[in-house]
Design a protein around this motif. Structure first.
Motif, mmCIF file in Angstrom:
data_model
loop_
_atom_site.group_PDB
_atom_site.id
_atom_site.type_symbol
_atom_site.label_atom_id
_atom_site.label_comp_id
_atom_site.label_asym_id
_atom_site.label_seq_id
_atom_site.Cartn_x
_atom_site.Cartn_y
_atom_site.Cartn_z
ATOM 1 N N GLY A 40 0.850 -1.174 0.000
ATOM 2 C CA GLY A 40 0.000 0.000 0.000
ATOM 3 C C GLY A 40 0.891 1.231 0.000
ATOM 4 O O GLY A 40 2.108 1.129 0.179
ATOM 5 N N THR A 41 0.287 2.390 -0.178
ATOM 6 C CA THR A 41 1.064 3.639 -0.164
ATOM 7 C C THR A 41 0.556 4.650 0.850
ATOM 8 O O THR A 41 1.209 5.662 1.095
ATOM 9 N N SER A 42 -0.608 4.403 1.438
ATOM 10 C CA SER A 42 -1.171 5.358 2.388
ATOM 11 C C SER A 42 -0.389 5.346 3.699
ATOM 12 O O SER A 42 0.407 4.448 3.956
ATOM 13 N N SER A 43 -0.652 6.334 4.544
ATOM 14 C CA SER A 43 0.033 6.402 5.830
ATOM 15 C C SER A 43 -0.510 5.366 6.804
ATOM 16 O O SER A 43 0.189 4.938 7.734
ATOM 17 N N GLN A 44 -1.774 4.950 6.599
ATOM 18 C CA GLN A 44 -2.406 3.945 7.444
ATOM 19 C C GLN A 44 -3.306 3.054 6.593
ATOM 20 O O GLN A 44 -3.702 3.418 5.491
ATOM 21 N N VAL A 45 -3.622 1.897 7.127
ATOM 22 C CA VAL A 45 -4.556 0.987 6.474
ATOM 23 C C VAL A 45 -5.969 1.424 6.839
ATOM 24 O O VAL A 45 -6.303 1.549 8.020
ATOM 25 N N LYS A 46 -6.782 1.668 5.831
ATOM 26 C CA LYS A 46 -8.142 2.166 6.077
ATOM 27 C C LYS A 46 -9.162 1.216 5.469
ATOM 28 O O LYS A 46 -9.088 0.894 4.283
ATOM 29 N N LEU A 47 -10.108 0.773 6.300
ATOM 30 C CA LEU A 47 -11.176 -0.111 5.867
ATOM 31 C C LEU A 47 -12.523 0.506 6.205
ATOM 32 O O LEU A 47 -12.632 1.283 7.158
ATOM 33 N N PRO A 48 -13.568 0.166 5.450
ATOM 34 C CA PRO A 48 -14.895 0.708 5.760
ATOM 35 C C PRO A 48 -15.342 0.311 7.159
ATOM 36 O O PRO A 48 -15.027 -0.778 7.653
ATOM 37 N N GLY A 49 -16.090 1.197 7.791
ATOM 38 C CA GLY A 49 -16.686 0.906 9.083
ATOM 39 C C GLY A 49 -18.188 0.724 8.944
ATOM 40 O O GLY A 49 -18.711 0.655 7.835
ATOM 41 N N THR A 50 -18.868 0.673 10.051
ATOM 42 C CA THR A 50 -20.321 0.495 10.023
ATOM 43 C C THR A 50 -21.034 1.741 9.507
ATOM 44 O O THR A 50 -22.179 1.678 9.068
ATOM 45 N N ASP A 75 -18.158 -6.102 15.080
ATOM 46 C CA ASP A 75 -19.477 -6.443 14.538
ATOM 47 C C ASP A 75 -19.300 -7.557 13.500
ATOM 48 O O ASP A 75 -19.252 -7.304 12.292
ATOM 49 N N GLU A 76 -19.201 -8.788 13.977
ATOM 50 C CA GLU A 76 -18.900 -9.909 13.088
ATOM 51 C C GLU A 76 -19.925 -10.054 11.972
ATOM 52 O O GLU A 76 -19.562 -10.237 10.801
ATOM 53 N N GLU A 77 -21.203 -9.989 12.308
ATOM 54 C CA GLU A 77 -22.247 -10.183 11.298
ATOM 55 C C GLU A 77 -22.156 -9.127 10.202
ATOM 56 O O GLU A 77 -22.252 -9.442 9.004
ATOM 57 N N PHE A 78 -21.950 -7.863 10.575
ATOM 58 C CA PHE A 78 -21.887 -6.773 9.601
ATOM 59 C C PHE A 78 -20.694 -6.960 8.659
ATOM 60 O O PHE A 78 -20.845 -6.873 7.428
ATOM 61 N N TYR A 79 -19.514 -7.232 9.218
ATOM 62 C CA TYR A 79 -18.310 -7.315 8.382
ATOM 63 C C TYR A 79 -18.264 -8.603 7.569
ATOM 64 O O TYR A 79 -17.649 -8.638 6.501
ATOM 65 N N ARG A 80 -18.944 -9.633 8.059
ATOM 66 C CA ARG A 80 -19.043 -10.843 7.244
ATOM 67 C C ARG A 80 -19.974 -10.591 6.055
ATOM 68 O O ARG A 80 -19.683 -10.990 4.926
ATOM 69 N N ARG A 81 -21.084 -9.927 6.307
ATOM 70 C CA ARG A 81 -22.038 -9.619 5.247
ATOM 71 C C ARG A 81 -21.435 -8.691 4.191
ATOM 72 O O ARG A 81 -21.707 -8.834 2.996
ATOM 73 N N LYS A 82 -20.593 -7.766 4.622
ATOM 74 C CA LYS A 82 -19.957 -6.822 3.699
ATOM 75 C C LYS A 82 -18.768 -7.417 2.954
ATOM 76 O O LYS A 82 -18.212 -6.785 2.048
ATOM 77 N N GLY A 83 -18.366 -8.624 3.328
ATOM 78 C CA GLY A 83 -17.273 -9.291 2.624
ATOM 79 C C GLY A 83 -15.882 -8.966 3.137
ATOM 80 O O GLY A 83 -14.890 -9.466 2.596
ATOM 81 N N LEU A 84 -15.791 -8.143 4.169
ATOM 82 C CA LEU A 84 -14.474 -7.771 4.675
ATOM 83 C C LEU A 84 -13.758 -8.941 5.353
ATOM 84 O O LEU A 84 -12.540 -9.084 5.235
ATOM 85 N N LEU A 85 -14.495 -9.767 6.047
ATOM 86 C CA LEU A 85 -13.862 -10.887 6.739
ATOM 87 C C LEU A 85 -13.277 -11.894 5.743
ATOM 88 O O LEU A 85 -12.169 -12.392 5.935
ATOM 89 N N SER A 86 -14.004 -12.180 4.678
ATOM 90 C CA SER A 86 -13.474 -13.103 3.669
ATOM 91 C C SER A 86 -12.263 -12.495 2.962
ATOM 92 O O SER A 86 -11.306 -13.196 2.606
#
Length: 201
Positions: A40-50, A75-86
């Motif tokens: 990556g090139t950003s200063s931090q790792v950024k992922l979507p939140g709720t 929020d396991e259910e939310f992040y699994r549904r959004k595909g972030l966990l996979s």
């Protein structure tokens, strides 16, 4: 794969080393290309939140396993549904943690694939301001790919297809990257805006 290309070093780079670059890294490994890295090139790792106002922000020293566990705890259910966990689980199969391109100054590559103009510009600027060392050429090639799971899969396939065309040029590949890009565009049914430049370490 021809032996003349097996020692070539390839990097895939996006902003956070979580989605687009990791999908390409994962695909290249599955295709048997071993000398491949991702950053990556950003200063931090950024992922979507709720919500848009509450993104998940991590240091690049955080492992994918730690990020995975943090998302589950939030929020396991939310992040699994959004595909972030996979997505993070896939990354854990590839390497321990995200890496930042600007921090890995000892590594040199033959080809660097980027996935948005802003990342391409950061890579060019970073290499431009490094002290000259080996004078080894590096080809930087940008595909503009939307930062979604589905687009990352398509983008990785396109990057690998271009790699195959470059690979087919044999020992003269280093002088035929522009021709390979033109050949890719002609054989693709998708309109691609591809940037390319050559720099030196």
């Amino acid at each position: 794969m021809p032996s003349y290309f097996t020692d070539k070093s390839i990097a895939a780079v996006c902003a956070s080393n979580v989605n687009r670059s990791m999908e390409a890294h994962y695909l290249f490994l599955r295709k048997g290309v071993q000398n491949v890295y991702s950053f990556g090139t950003s200063s931090q790792v950024k992922l979507p939140g709720t919500t848009q106002a509450t993104p998940n922000i991590y240091d690049f020293k955080k492992t994918y396993a730690e990020i995975y566990e943090d998302l589950i705890a939030k929020d396991e259910e939310f992040y699994r549904r959004k595909g972030l966990l996979s997505m993070i689980h896939r990354n854990m199969k590839v390497k321990p943690r995200p890496q930042r391109f600007q921090d890995e100054v000892s590594l040199q590559f033959d080809i660097i694939f980027t996935f948005e103009d802003r990342v391409y510009d950061v890579i060019v600027d970073d290499l431009l301001h490094r002290e000259a060392s080996s004078h080894q050429p590096v080809h930087i090639i940008n595909f503009t790919i939307k930062d979604s799971h589905e687009d990352a899969i398509v983008g990785a396939r396109n990057v690998y297809r271009l790699f195959q065309i470059i690979n087919s040029k044999g020992d003269t590949w280093v002088d035929e990257v522009d021709a390979a890009i033109d050949e890719f565009k002609e054989s693709s049914d998708v309109d691609h805006s591809i940037l390319h430049c050559t720099m030196f370490y």
